[in-house]
Design a protein around this motif. Structure first.
Motif, short mmCIF file in Angstrom:
data_model
loop_
_atom_site.label_atom_id
_atom_site.label_comp_id
_atom_site.label_asym_id
_atom_site.label_seq_id
_atom_site.Cartn_x
_atom_site.Cartn_y
_atom_site.Cartn_z
N ARG A 75 75.08 90.48 -11.00
CA ARG A 75 75.89 91.10 -9.95
C ARG A 75 77.27 90.45 -9.88
NH1 ARG A 75 74.25 93.24 -4.08
NH2 ARG A 75 76.29 94.10 -3.55
N GLN A 76 77.32 89.15 -9.99
CA GLN A 76 78.62 88.45 -9.99
C GLN A 76 79.48 88.94 -11.14
OE1 GLN A 76 78.30 84.20 -10.42
NE2 GLN A 76 80.49 83.87 -10.11
N HIS A 78 79.24 91.85 -12.69
CA HIS A 78 79.58 93.24 -12.39
C HIS A 78 80.78 93.28 -11.44
CE1 HIS A 78 79.11 97.44 -11.27
NE2 HIS A 78 79.02 97.08 -10.00
N GLU A 79 80.77 92.44 -10.43
CA GLU A 79 81.88 92.38 -9.48
C GLU A 79 83.15 91.87 -10.14
OE1 GLU A 79 80.14 89.99 -6.38
OE2 GLU A 79 79.01 91.70 -5.57
N GLU A 83 83.63 96.05 -10.50
CA GLU A 83 82.58 96.93 -9.98
C GLU A 83 82.66 98.35 -10.55
OE1 GLU A 83 81.26 95.93 -5.79
OE2 GLU A 83 83.39 95.39 -5.69
N ILE A 86 78.22 102.58 -11.33
CA ILE A 86 76.87 102.32 -11.82
C ILE A 86 76.33 103.55 -12.56
CG2 ILE A 86 74.48 101.88 -11.10
CD1 ILE A 86 76.14 99.42 -10.80
N GLU A 116 71.83 102.68 -6.25
CA GLU A 116 72.82 101.65 -6.56
C GLU A 116 72.51 100.36 -5.81
OE1 GLU A 116 77.61 100.85 -6.25
OE2 GLU A 116 76.91 102.90 -6.59
N LEU A 120 71.86 96.84 -7.72
CA LEU A 120 72.70 95.67 -7.45
C LEU A 120 71.88 94.51 -6.89
CD1 LEU A 120 75.93 97.37 -6.08
CD2 LEU A 120 75.58 96.31 -8.33
N SER A 124 71.40 90.80 -8.61
CA SER A 124 71.58 89.55 -7.89
C SER A 124 70.51 88.53 -8.24
CB SER A 124 71.56 89.79 -6.37
OG SER A 124 72.63 90.58 -5.99
#
Length: 147
Positions: A75-76, A78-79, A83, A86, A116, A120, A124
């Motif tokens: 997730r980190q 992806h951010e 972002e 998806i 989504e 997400l 994480s």
């Protein structure tokens, strides 16, 4: 719509980097990732800005992971990549006048948002350390002829 493969590419690059003692050049990563070194530098720059990697110029330079693999999650990453969407599917028209299409959009929007959020949340819970361990397991099995 073309799929956004940057997360997969970043994971690929980071796992190659995790296997190396020293820096890895953009050119070496480009060969591993089947892309152009400019694309690697642009993407690695995002990771550098997030404090996940460092770079050094010149002879013996390249990219190195600075983050703790146990702490970095999908997730980190992806951010960090901005972002990206998806899903490659979506509504035909985002602001329809047709009441039928409005009903369809409402149902799809709810389903997309729920899916989504689940994905997400799962991102994480997956760390680079877990991916590195999975690679090590597969590599050991391959070396033993069990692949």
């Amino acid at each position: 719509m073309k799929k956004d493969s940057r997360l997969s590419s970043v994971l690929h690059a980071l796992l190659h980097m995790a296997e190396r003692e020293g820096p890895v050049t953009s050119e070496e990563l480009a060969v591993c990732m089947h892309t152009n070194p400019v694309v690697v530098r642009r993407t690695m720059g995002l990771l550098r800005d997030a404090g996940l990697v460092v770079s050094a110029r010149g002879s013996g330079g390249g990219w190195q992971i600075m983050a703790d693999l146990e702490q970095v999650t999908l997730r980190q990453l992806h951010e960090t990549l901005g972002e990206p969407a998806i899903f490659a599917i979506g509504n035909r028209n985002e602001t329809p006048q047709c009441l039928v299409e409005q009903s369809v959009n409402a149902a799809l929007d709810d389903a997309f948002a729920e899916a989504e959020a689940l994905l997400l949340e799962r991102f994480s819970r997956i760390t680079l350390a877990e991916l590195a361990a999975e690679f090590q397991r597969r590599h050991a099995a391959y070396r033993q002829g069990q692949a």
